[in-house]
Design a protein around this motif. Structure first.
Motif, short mmCIF file in Angstrom:
data_model
loop_
_atom_site.label_atom_id
_atom_site.label_comp_id
_atom_site.label_asym_id
_atom_site.label_seq_id
_atom_site.Cartn_x
_atom_site.Cartn_y
_atom_site.Cartn_z
N ARG A 78 11.13 -12.72 2.01
CA ARG A 78 11.59 -12.95 3.39
C ARG A 78 12.57 -11.88 3.86
N ASP A 79 13.01 -11.05 2.94
CA ASP A 79 13.86 -9.91 3.31
C ASP A 79 12.94 -8.81 3.84
N THR A 80 12.91 -8.66 5.16
CA THR A 80 11.93 -7.78 5.80
C THR A 80 12.04 -6.34 5.32
N GLU A 81 13.25 -5.80 5.25
CA GLU A 81 13.42 -4.41 4.83
C GLU A 81 12.95 -4.22 3.39
N ARG A 105 10.77 -6.13 1.73
CA ARG A 105 9.33 -6.29 1.66
C ARG A 105 8.61 -5.02 2.09
N ARG A 106 9.10 -4.39 3.15
CA ARG A 106 8.48 -3.14 3.61
C ARG A 106 8.64 -2.03 2.58
N ASP A 108 2.04 -10.61 0.00
CA ASP A 108 2.47 -9.57 0.93
C ASP A 108 1.45 -8.44 1.03
#
Length: 430
Positions: free
Chosen positions: A323-326, A328-329, A361
């Motif tokens: 859920r940590d967008t940065e 995960r990217r 993901d």
């Protein structure tokens, strides 16, 4: 690499999802490192320990484990320790151990010591420099002392270098009995040639079978004892987060195990996600470059073991806060580079991860190169690769999936007990 620590590393308390077992499932806590109280062998000076032809300094807080005398102990590189001797089949290695810190394994060489020279006595080790490698490991053969020293480091290469530089050859030593390696070639049984279907299965790019993975490659005798129960085994070929020593894993071992009829899952345990619990991590800034570096290093490790092109290599990305967008990217950039580089090197890219983080993901990501095959962890006890609520059946069909459906537990086959994770395989293997 990959397990007294659960296969999908325990997530930070703030994260509501525990990867590998499903969001709502509670995961047992990771085994905390044992208290590290330095112990020295008989006759050793305080702060050092003698073994065969060497005396090794013991940093404060490091444990000394004599594997020859403590056959239940496992040589692990995820905790500070000096390991002396040869790890046996009875070692209590976990199913998974991910992560790396500074540790040293001094293993006996077979045969008499080589003739010593004045140059060696003058301080060969005193000037030794630990190389910077992607695998964060240094192997120093010392035939004149009857040992090989394998050193691992996590974030403090200088600490390992101090131990190696402080190691001294002993003027006199009496060789301790060297237990058999347990990896002597197992001769094939005489009889009729293998059925044509079995020959085809050994060369096919995929297989359907039961599989197991364990932290350190078992001896050939243990592999032979387990052959009736399993057809596929994982091997941790390298990486900065490979948590266990691999004294058995050689080109000859791979060839012999394949000769028994096993298919193998080559896995590389490299740097982990920025939002994971591990210290050896890539960053959001260097994710792409590190993914490519990991692929190049994994190919070198695979070739050293005799694993040819067009065979799969899986990257082990442990659970992270999806859920940590940065974060995960960053993981997607890393795995994108991993996949593209492996393809360029003509190996088949694979990824191992939790079904609720890395695998999900990857399946949902846009603009990210997908690996050819996946190995996903979902400890629900269901040994089927399809029908998982987190992984649509349209992702990676057919023959491109491996599922780890049960975490670390002990099994006994042919008189040999090993701590393993259980897998069902309908996917790419070597």
């Amino acid at each position: 690499m990959r397990h007294a620590v659960p296969l999908i590393g325990l997530l930070a308390a703030a994260a509501p999802v525990v990867a590998g077992a499903g969001p709502a499932a509670a995961r047992p806590p990771a085994d905390p490192p044992a208290p590290l109280t330095a112990r020295t062998g008989a006759g050793a000076r305080p702060g050092s320990v003698a073994y065969r032809g060497v005396r090794v300094p013991v940093p404060e807080g490091w444990e000394v484990v004599r594997l020859d005398r403590e056959p239940s102990r496992c040589a692990r590189f995820d905790r500070h320790a000096i390991y002396l001797g040869r790890q046996g089949d009875g070692a209590g290695c976990p199913a998974r151990a991910v992560g790396r810190t500074e540790a040293v394994h001094v293993e006996p060489l077979d045969g008499p010591p080589a003739r010593r020279t004045g140059a060696v006595r003058a301080g060969r080790l005193a000037r030794h420099s630990v190389p910077v490698t992607d695998g964060r490991e240094d192997v120093v053969p010392l035939p004149e002392a009857g040992v090989t020293i394998t050193g691992a480091y996590g974030t403090d290469r200088a600490a390992l270098e101090r131990v190696l530089r402080g190691t001294r050859l002993r003027a006199r030593w009496t060789a301790e009995p060297v237990p058999p390696r347990g990896d002597e070639p197992v001769p094939p049984k005489a009889g009729a040639p293998a059925p044509r279907s079995e020959v085809r299965a050994k060369t096919r790019t995929w297989v359907r079978a039961k599989g197991f993975d364990t932290c350190t490659a078992p001896s050939l005798k243990a592999m032979a004892a387990w052959r009736r129960a399993y057809g596929v085994a994982n091997i941790y070929i390298g990486g900065a987060s490979r948590g266990c020593a691999q004294p058995n894993l050689t080109r000859a071992w791979v060839r012999a195990v394949r000769g028994m009829g096993y298919r193998l899952i080559p896995t590389y345990v490299g740097l982990q996600a920025p939002c994971s619990r591990y210290k050896t991590r890539f960053t959001a800034q260097n994710a792409s470059a590190q993914g490519a570096r990991a692929a190049a290093d994994a190919v070198r490790d695979a070739r050293a073991l005799g694993i040819p092109r067009r065979k799969p290599i899986y990257f082990d990305i442990e659970a992270y806060r999806s859920r940590d967008t940065e974060c995960r990217r960053a993981v997607m950039r890393f795995l994108h580079s991993w996949t593209r580089k492996l393809k360029a090197k003509r190996y088949v890219p694979g990824v191992y991860s939790s079904v609720t983080s890395g695998i999900r993901d990857l399946g949902a990501a846009r603009g990210t190169a997908r690996p050819t095959a996946v190995w996903y962890a979902h400890w629900d006890g269901v040994p089927t690769v399809y029908g998982d609520r987190y992984l649509p059946d349209r992702w990676w069909p057919p023959h491109r999936r491996i599922k780890q459906y049960r975490g670390g537990h002990r099994e006994r086959h042919g008189g040999v007990t090993i701590n393993v994770d259980s897998n069902t395989v309908d996917g790419r293997v070597y």
